[in-house]
Design an enzyme around this catalytic site. Structure first.
Site, short mmCIF file in Angstrom:
data_model
loop_
_atom_site.label_atom_id
_atom_site.label_comp_id
_atom_site.label_asym_id
_atom_site.label_seq_id
_atom_site.Cartn_x
_atom_site.Cartn_y
_atom_site.Cartn_z
N GLU A 1 -2.75 0.18 -2.52
CA GLU A 1 -1.59 1.28 -3.20
C GLU A 1 -1.57 0.93 -4.42
O GLU A 1 -2.01 -0.23 -5.08
CB GLU A 1 -0.72 1.46 -2.25
CG GLU A 1 -0.82 2.20 -1.09
CD GLU A 1 0.49 2.21 -0.13
OE1 GLU A 1 0.35 3.27 0.38
OE2 GLU A 1 1.37 1.60 -0.14
N HIS B 1 7.77 10.15 -6.10
CA HIS B 1 6.54 9.80 -5.70
C HIS B 1 5.52 10.73 -6.23
O HIS B 1 5.83 11.98 -6.19
CB HIS B 1 6.24 9.94 -4.02
CG HIS B 1 5.04 9.53 -3.34
ND1 HIS B 1 3.77 9.92 -3.61
CD2 HIS B 1 4.99 8.24 -2.47
CE1 HIS B 1 3.09 9.15 -2.87
NE2 HIS B 1 3.81 8.19 -2.37
N ARG C 1 3.71 3.88 -9.83
CA ARG C 1 4.02 5.14 -9.54
C ARG C 1 4.79 5.76 -10.72
O ARG C 1 4.78 7.07 -11.01
CB ARG C 1 5.05 5.08 -8.52
CG ARG C 1 4.32 5.00 -7.13
CD ARG C 1 5.38 5.46 -6.04
NE ARG C 1 4.29 4.99 -4.87
CZ ARG C 1 4.93 4.73 -3.85
NH1 ARG C 1 6.37 4.86 -3.77
NH2 ARG C 1 4.22 4.52 -2.71
N HIS D 1 11.77 10.32 -3.91
CA HIS D 1 11.24 9.56 -2.75
C HIS D 1 12.07 8.51 -2.42
O HIS D 1 12.34 8.00 -1.42
CB HIS D 1 10.03 9.22 -3.42
CG HIS D 1 9.04 8.50 -2.28
ND1 HIS D 1 8.86 8.88 -1.08
CD2 HIS D 1 8.49 6.96 -2.20
CE1 HIS D 1 8.22 8.05 -0.33
NE2 HIS D 1 7.87 7.01 -1.09
N ARG E 1 9.77 0.52 -8.29
CA ARG E 1 9.36 -0.11 -6.95
C ARG E 1 7.85 0.05 -6.57
O ARG E 1 7.35 1.35 -6.80
CB ARG E 1 10.13 0.53 -5.64
CG ARG E 1 9.63 0.09 -4.30
CD ARG E 1 10.20 0.47 -3.20
NE ARG E 1 10.08 1.93 -2.99
CZ ARG E 1 9.12 2.50 -2.14
NH1 ARG E 1 8.25 1.59 -1.59
NH2 ARG E 1 8.81 3.83 -2.05
C1 SIN Z 1 3.20 5.99 0.50
O1 SIN Z 1 2.66 6.35 1.77
O2 SIN Z 1 2.60 6.51 -0.46
C2 SIN Z 1 4.53 5.65 0.76
C3 SIN Z 1 4.83 4.26 0.81
C4 SIN Z 1 5.72 3.92 -0.12
O3 SIN Z 1 6.63 4.55 -0.63
O4 SIN Z 1 6.17 2.77 -0.27
#
Ligand code: SIN
Length: 531
Positions: free
Chosen positions: A118, A234, A280, A341, A376
């Site tokens: 991610e 998000h 993010r 989010h 975060r």
């Molecule tokens: C996601 O699956 O994008 C959310 C996970 C997160 O916010 O850490």
């Protein structure tokens, strides 16, 4: 009252609350107050997974450095090191408890479970259960908690405030049942695991997020709240104006998804070398800018090139939800927008979840540990829930039970029931509050916008205070709590005279050399503006 209701009262039944309940119940009697339905709260909706340095190709130090970079200079490095270092053992605890993580079935896999990637992570490090990790965690842990003889669950209460003794310590909490009867639950130690404050905004990634009620309960007993200005949006929630809030996991970009503009062109590579996997704050701002200059109202997230088989394999929940909303994401790009989010700020706590109020603890999104800094990193939140719930349980085990005074702690004697017109009025005020926060205190801010928000929130307070509504009702108290948190959030944003991480202001340049977390108490609200 000669003895408390239980040794430990935990308010909140997400991953943090359940983990703490299970660990604390090895030694204590626990009352766990959770909503009747798991759909409330954020944990159940977490898709991506839990970040931890698990693969032999990864290292604790790499995870630490990635977290510090994503946090944009405002992480507490000790908290980052503490969290990351305790990550692998927390994951092992989940595995031992039967959480069905997705195995890695590829030939020569170096770790038993599949690790996805991610934003901000320099390695594959996110362990997951398909694309519904939160659901798998909640199902497994809540099943265990329901069977535990020392965990007494209350699913019938909405908690509204904390009980305080003459020495300023916390003695439990009070709340209402569905018949509007007042209940006081007393305890030697009380733990807030009530979630963040995304509910202050109109568009969110989960259907019913909290609005920072737990933060205000703690603040009412004098606990400082830190870094409230860092509200995370998000980058990719489903653009579905008539449908429910729905997240499109960052793992979709981690597995190779592209963000496309109105003309179908990728826009991230020109903005950041990490492209779609930049942290993010960077991606959400880039999407917001695209939306401002197009007529579409969203951007596209395209994964068609991954192939039908891989899409179904990695993202069964997302495929099914989108199909139910009339979208075949193996054949068409997904319309996405940023949505509120996660709250990076919260109640100031130490490594054991202790707040500055005696006998009061906070774990999970409601707490500020210093891990996230100004932004975060993806999948560090479930990690934080687990690590601090475990360390809090250990601290409680080692702590001497506080002296129990045979006196009645403070708290209201009665709470009112609202008539339907009053409820409608409160709902309208709450809607206004969300509009103010969305318009002026979201992804891109300005000094003028924050000032407008301050005025409008003060005016809203006045209308709440002067209106006909009895504020000693569940809805009145909760709206008052949301208003207070909104005001503190704006106050924190106003004092941050720089752009950093999730706090981006058109009036202030990025990264002033000297920076520190913000720290406010209710006393910092200008007299007269307290809701
Ligand atoms: C996601 O699956 O994008 C959310 C996970 C997160 O916010 O850490």
């Amino acid at each position: 009252m000669s003895t408390p209701t239980s040794d430990i009262l935990i308010i909140g039944g997400g991953v943090a609350g359940l983990t703490l309940a299970l660990m604390a119940a090895e030694h204590f009697s626990v009352t766990l107050v959770r909503p009747e339905h798991d759909e409330k709260g954020a944990s159940r909706w977490a898709q991506g997974g839990i970040a931890a340095a698990l693969s032999p190709e990864d290292s604790l130090e790499a995870h630490i450095q990635d977290t510090l970079i994503a946090g944009d200079g405002l992480c507490n490095e000790q908290a980052v090191r503490f969290t990351v270092t305790h990550g692998p053992e927390a994951i092992q605890w989940l595995i031992d408890n039967g959480v069905p993580f997705t195995p890695d079935t590829t030939d020569g896999a170096r770790y038993a479970y599949h690790l996805t990637r991610e934003g901000g992570h320099s390695a594959r490090r996110v362990i997951h259960a398909d694309d519904a990790t939160g659901r798998a965690l909640i199902d497994t842990l809540s099943h265990k908690a329901a069977q535990h003889p020392r965990i007494h669950q209350r699913n019938d209460l909405t908690m509204l405030g904390l009980l305080q003794d003459d020495d300023g310590g916390c003695r439990g909490a009070y709340g209402l049942d569905a018949q509007h009867q007042l209940h006081r639950l007393t305890a030697y130690n009380t733990v807030l695991a009530t979630g963040g404050a995304s509910g202050l905004y109109q568009h969110t990634t989960t259907p019913s997020p909290s609005s920072g009620e737990g933060m205000i309960m703690a603040a009412e007993l004098g606990a400082p709240l830190m870094n409230l200005e860092f509200q995370q949006f998000h980058p990719t929630s489903l653009y579905d104006p008539d449908g429910p809030a729905f997240l499109i996991s960052e793992a979709v970009r981690g597995e190779g998804g592209y963000l496309l503009d109105e003309a179908g062109k990728r826009f991230m590579p020109a903005l950041d070398p990490r492209a779609e996997l930049a942290p993010r704050d960077v991606v959400a701002r880039a999407i917001d800018a695209q939306i401002q200059k197009s007529n579409l109202g969203h951007v596209w997230l395209d994964i068609r090139h991954l192939g039908e088989r891989a899409i179904h394999h990695h993202f069964p929940t997302i495929v099914a939800h989108c199909a139910a909303r009339g979208m075949d994401i193996t054949r068409q790009p997904i319309p996405v927008v940023p949505a509120a989010h996660y709250s990076c700020g919260g109640i100031a706590t130490n490594h054991q979840g202790a707040t500055q109020v005696p006998n009061l603890y906070a774990v999970g999104e409601v707490a500020y540990t210093g891990l996230h800094g100004a932004n975060r990193m993806a999948s560090n939140s479930l990690l934080e829930c687990l690590v601090y719930a475990r360390s809090c349980a250990q601290a409680l085990r080692e702590k001497k039970a506080p002296h129990w005074k045979n006196s009645t702690p403070s708290g209201p004697e009665r709470l009112a029931t609202l008539s339907p017109p009053d409820q409608d009025m409160l709902m309208a005020l709450r809607h206004e509050l969300r509009c103010i926060m969305t318009q002026h205190v979201s992804i891109v801010r300005s000094s003028a916008g924050l000032k407008t928000a301050q005025h409008k929130l003060a005016e809203l307070s006045m209308r709440l205070n002067e209106g006909p509504v009895d504020q000693c009702s569940l809805e009145g108290i909760q709206l008052r709590q949301a208003l207070l948190l909104a005001k503190l959030t704006v106050a924190a944003a106003v004092t941050r005279r720089e752009s950093r991480g999730l706090h981006y202001s058109t009036d202030w340049p990025s990264g002033q050399p000297a920076t520190a977390p913000s720290c406010l108490t209710l006393a910092d609200l200008t007299p007269g503006t307290v809701a």
